[in-house]
Design an enzyme around this catalytic site. Structure first.
Site, short mmCIF file in Angstrom:
data_model
loop_
_atom_site.label_atom_id
_atom_site.label_comp_id
_atom_site.label_asym_id
_atom_site.label_seq_id
_atom_site.Cartn_x
_atom_site.Cartn_y
_atom_site.Cartn_z
N GLY A 234 0.78 -1.07 0.06
CA GLY A 234 -0.03 -0.21 -0.10
C GLY A 234 0.72 1.28 -0.06
CD GLU A 270 2.03 -8.87 2.19
OE1 GLU A 270 2.50 -10.10 2.39
OE2 GLU A 270 0.64 -8.70 2.48
CB CYS A 349 -18.45 1.55 -28.18
SG CYS A 349 -17.87 0.84 -29.62
C1 LIG Z 1 -2.88 -6.07 -2.78
C2 LIG Z 1 -2.12 -6.42 -1.65
C3 LIG Z 1 -0.90 -6.01 -1.32
C4 LIG Z 1 -0.05 -4.87 -2.35
O1 LIG Z 1 -0.55 -3.70 -2.23
P1 LIG Z 1 0.04 -2.50 -3.37
O2 LIG Z 1 -0.99 -1.43 -2.95
O3 LIG Z 1 0.27 -2.80 -4.53
O4 LIG Z 1 1.08 -2.19 -2.58
C5 LIG Z 1 -0.16 -6.43 -0.24
N1 LIG Z 1 -0.62 -7.18 0.50
C6 LIG Z 1 -1.98 -7.64 0.32
C7 LIG Z 1 -2.69 -8.63 1.28
C8 LIG Z 1 -2.70 -7.28 -1.04
O5 LIG Z 1 -3.89 -7.72 -1.03
#
Ligand SMILES: *Cc1c(COP(=O)(O)O)cnc(C)c1O
Length: 398
Positions: A234, A270, A349
């Site tokens: 995130g 992550e 479209c």
């Molecule tokens: C989508 C997701 C991420 C990665 O999110 P980003 O906004 O792309 O960094 C990490 N962990 C989980 C559980 C996710 O669903």
């Protein structure tokens, strides 16, 4: 915004290759190395494969990530097919029995458990399908953090009611199950939280502090060890400012402070978008220019069925124009616009097929090429490729 190598490639692409996705793997490797270097050694960096699972992207990241987070059986099979030996964490809501069995058989080391029902299933399936090895579990918590903490989030997966993770009391009930006689081979490893996307470094740190603090309180209360906290992804990507980057240095330093008095703790992150968004470009050409009731539109080859990001997020995709030097082949004058604002659309479209609105241009002609930046994450792989049955783009890796 557009690197010289990408500009040259776009200018030299054969017209038949348009639209084209161009990925700068050297740029990606350099970016991820910078991210890795900014993080304390005890922070593990995983890549969320859903952001862009293209095999060459996954491979380019391998030197600097500790593993990959997958959120489906499909992603699991895909990552293992291309990188058979990398560590994998399996997360995501609604894991099916077949997916759990496949993950156990593949030797996946870490499961991010989303519910009590899922935990029961995992324990039962692990006893049957992988009785010889422990299954490490992180319980995904949805901590009730208000907008004061999740400040400026683009999307929230937690902090309020939602289908992701568990309420704190439910996590505590899973803790009792995992530390009781019925845990089987499931071993409690820690807590997972992915609460929002689009957070800047200070907000991410505030969230991390809350999750780590909550985890410590729960560990003390239940007299269990929770040696790992995964604070998710995130990290913000600002599509309005292509040169801006999440402040990894500030974030890494802040995590270092949070870890200083916690030698027992491993923190994992992550991210997806903030790693790969910048390495991709979508290049195409102007098919037509139109004036409609006071506004100007450029209709481009391709559309949001190839690059859904601006439609999905409701932003203007940053772009650059690469003028073509080919002679105009027709006997009528080449359509062109000067010193005006233009809305860039695709061939679909539907009025939703818009890349960018009212973008100022000094000159744009039919046949000129347009390159959209920041198309390396949640771009091709989230798009509805076959809507209207236009040809797929070509793919290029620098
Ligand atoms: C989508 C997701 C991420 C990665 O999110 P980003 O906004 O792309 O960094 C990490 N962990 C989980 C559980 C996710 O669903």
């Amino acid at each position: 915004m557009i690197t010289p190598a990408v500009r040259t490639r776009v200018a030299n692409l054969d017209a038949a290759e348009l639209p084209a996705y161009i990925h700068d793997l050297d740029g990606l490797r350099a970016h991820v190395a910078t991210v890795r270097a900014a993080l304390p050694a005890r922070v593990e960096l995983y890549y969320a494969a859903k952001a862009n699972p293209a095999p060459k992207i996954l491979a380019a990241l391998a030197a600097d990530v500790s593993g990959y987070e997958v959120s489906s059986g499909g992603e699991l099979a895909h990552v293992l097919a291309h990188l058979p030996t990398v560590p994998i964490a399996f997360g995501g809501p609604g894991k099916t029995v077949d997916e759990l069995i496949a993950a156990l058989r593949a030797g996946v080391g870490r499961f991010h458990v989303e519910s009590r029902h899922e935990l029961h299933q995992l324990i039962a399936l692990a006893a049957r399908f992988r009785p010889e090895r422990d299954v490490e579990v992180l319980l995904r918590v949805n901590l009730p953090l208000g907008p004061d903490v999740l400040h400026g989030a683009a999307l929230t997966m937690g902090g309020d009611s939602g289908p992701f993770g568990m309420d704190p009391f439910e996590v505590e009930s899973c803790l009792r199950l995992l530390t009781g006689p019925d845990a089987g081979r499931a071993r409690l490893r820690g807590i997972h939280a992915h609460l929002a996307s689009g957070l800047d470094a200070d907000t991410q740190l505030a969230v991390a502090e809350r999750v780590i603090g909550w985890t410590r309180d729960v560990a003390v209360r239940h007299r269990v060890a929770l040696p790992e906290v995964n604070i998710g992804g995130g990290m913000a990507v600002d599509y309005a400012d292509p040169a801006a980057r999440f402040d990894w240095t500030r974030f890494g330093a802040g995590l270092g402070r949070l870890l200083a008095d916690r030698p027992d703790l491993t923190v994992r992150i992550e991210p997806g978008r903030a790693l790969t968004a910048y390495c991709g470009w979508y290049a195409t050409e102007v098919l037509d220019l139109k004036h409609s009731h006071g506004s100007t539109f450029a209709v481009l080859r391709g559309g949001t069925h190839h690059l859904r990001t601006p439609a999905a997020k409701g932003h203007d995709q940053p772009c650059a124009i690469v003028p073509t030097t080919n002679p105009w082949p027709y006997p009528w004058p080449r359509p062109q616009i000067h010193d005006t604002e233009v809305t860039l659309t695709g061939q679909l479209c539907t009025p939703k097929d818009v890349f960018a609105r009212r973008r100022p241009v000094s000159r744009l002609r039919v046949g000129d090429r347009v390159v959209f930046a920041m198309a390396g994450a949640y771009a091709w792989n989230i798009s509805h490729h076959d809507f209207l049955m236009h040809p797929h783009p070509s793919f290029h890796y620098l």
